[in-house]
Design a protein around this motif. Structure first.
Motif, mmCIF file in Angstrom:
data_model
loop_
_atom_site.group_PDB
_atom_site.id
_atom_site.type_symbol
_atom_site.label_atom_id
_atom_site.label_comp_id
_atom_site.label_asym_id
_atom_site.label_seq_id
_atom_site.Cartn_x
_atom_site.Cartn_y
_atom_site.Cartn_z
ATOM 1 N N THR A 34 1.834 9.961 6.434
ATOM 2 C CA THR A 34 2.527 9.774 5.166
ATOM 3 C C THR A 34 1.966 8.566 4.422
ATOM 4 O O THR A 34 1.727 7.533 5.028
ATOM 5 C CB THR A 34 4.039 9.589 5.416
ATOM 6 N N ASP A 35 1.784 8.708 3.121
ATOM 7 C CA ASP A 35 1.197 7.640 2.315
ATOM 8 C C ASP A 35 2.201 6.716 1.650
ATOM 9 O O ASP A 35 1.845 5.607 1.277
ATOM 10 C CB ASP A 35 0.298 8.230 1.226
ATOM 11 N N ARG A 36 3.442 7.172 1.466
ATOM 12 C CA ARG A 36 4.390 6.334 0.750
ATOM 13 C C ARG A 36 5.814 6.578 1.236
ATOM 14 O O ARG A 36 6.195 7.715 1.498
ATOM 15 C CB ARG A 36 4.320 6.609 -0.746
ATOM 16 N N HIS A 37 6.559 5.492 1.319
ATOM 17 C CA HIS A 37 7.998 5.536 1.607
ATOM 18 C C HIS A 37 8.675 4.607 0.608
ATOM 19 O O HIS A 37 8.162 3.526 0.319
ATOM 20 C CB HIS A 37 8.319 5.011 3.014
ATOM 21 N N THR A 38 9.835 5.003 0.106
ATOM 22 C CA THR A 38 10.612 4.137 -0.767
ATOM 23 C C THR A 38 12.018 4.024 -0.190
ATOM 24 O O THR A 38 12.623 5.027 0.174
ATOM 25 C CB THR A 38 10.666 4.682 -2.204
ATOM 26 N N ARG A 51 9.049 -0.387 -1.827
ATOM 27 C CA ARG A 51 8.069 0.696 -1.676
ATOM 28 C C ARG A 51 6.977 0.264 -0.703
ATOM 29 O O ARG A 51 6.421 -0.821 -0.814
ATOM 30 C CB ARG A 51 7.456 1.024 -3.042
ATOM 31 N N GLU A 53 3.331 1.543 0.639
ATOM 32 C CA GLU A 53 2.284 2.477 0.249
ATOM 33 C C GLU A 53 0.988 2.168 0.997
ATOM 34 O O GLU A 53 0.535 1.022 1.015
ATOM 35 C CB GLU A 53 2.053 2.381 -1.252
ATOM 36 N N VAL A 64 -1.210 -1.578 4.346
ATOM 37 C CA VAL A 64 -0.016 -1.106 3.652
ATOM 38 C C VAL A 64 0.385 -2.156 2.631
ATOM 39 O O VAL A 64 0.476 -3.342 2.960
ATOM 40 C CB VAL A 64 1.147 -0.866 4.642
ATOM 41 N N PRO A 153 9.178 11.487 1.987
ATOM 42 C CA PRO A 153 7.837 10.953 2.121
ATOM 43 C C PRO A 153 6.792 11.901 1.528
ATOM 44 O O PRO A 153 6.958 13.107 1.560
ATOM 45 C CB PRO A 153 7.629 10.837 3.632
#
Length: 156
Positions: A34-38, A51, A53, A64, A153
């Motif tokens: 996964t490239d991004r989590h918020t 965020r 990323e 990251v 994600p």
């Protein structure tokens, strides 16, 4: 009176980096896919966004970028900042083989040395590197304790 020179506590630094790795893996268990989590972090009546990323993937490391946005999420007045909370920007290098993570950039400042003479041209503290890594640990701890995922994600 001559000042004692600051010496880095290497064992404590390694322990902090290992603990930060463990915190990151709890927050981002699917980091490899996964490239991004918020996250929304619940702080009383405020819910700033955080965020995570992925900026770079290599065989043994991942970089990251973390941004804490002081602007509110849904349920708060649009455009109103969280009182007393500034935007926070970090870049973390994660060493998967060593199971360690350390700060490589904080508020757009890079290249932290283990020890600084004081005073110095950039007015960094003698233990600046240790301080930013401790800050990362505290920051991740708050995310773990008060964070709630607010989006699905994005898979690479």
């Amino acid at each position: 009176m001559k000042r004692r020179r600051y010496n880095i506590d290497l064992g404590a630094h390694i322990a902090e980096c290992e603990a930060n790795y463990a915190r990151l893996m709890r927050l981002l268990p699917d980091l490899h896919d996964t490239d991004r989590h918020t996250f929304s972090v619940r702080l009383g009546e405020s819910e700033p966004k955080v965020r995570f990323e992925v900026a770079q993937r290599c065989r043994y490391t991942t970089v990251v970028k973390i941004v804490q946005d002081p602007h509110p999420t849904s349920g708060q007045t649009s455009g109103q900042e969280v009182p007393g909370l500034a935007e926070t920007r970090l870049a973390i290098r994660i060493y998967h083989d060593a199971k360690a993570a350390e700060v490589i950039e904080y508020q757009n400042e890079r290249g932290f040395h283990a020890v600084y003479e004081y005073p110095n041209a950039r007015m960094r503290h003698p233990d600046e590197k240790a301080q930013v890594n401790r800050f990362l640990g505290e920051f991740l701890g708050v995310c773990l304790e008060h964070g709630v995922s607010i989006e699905q994600p994005i898979v690479a």
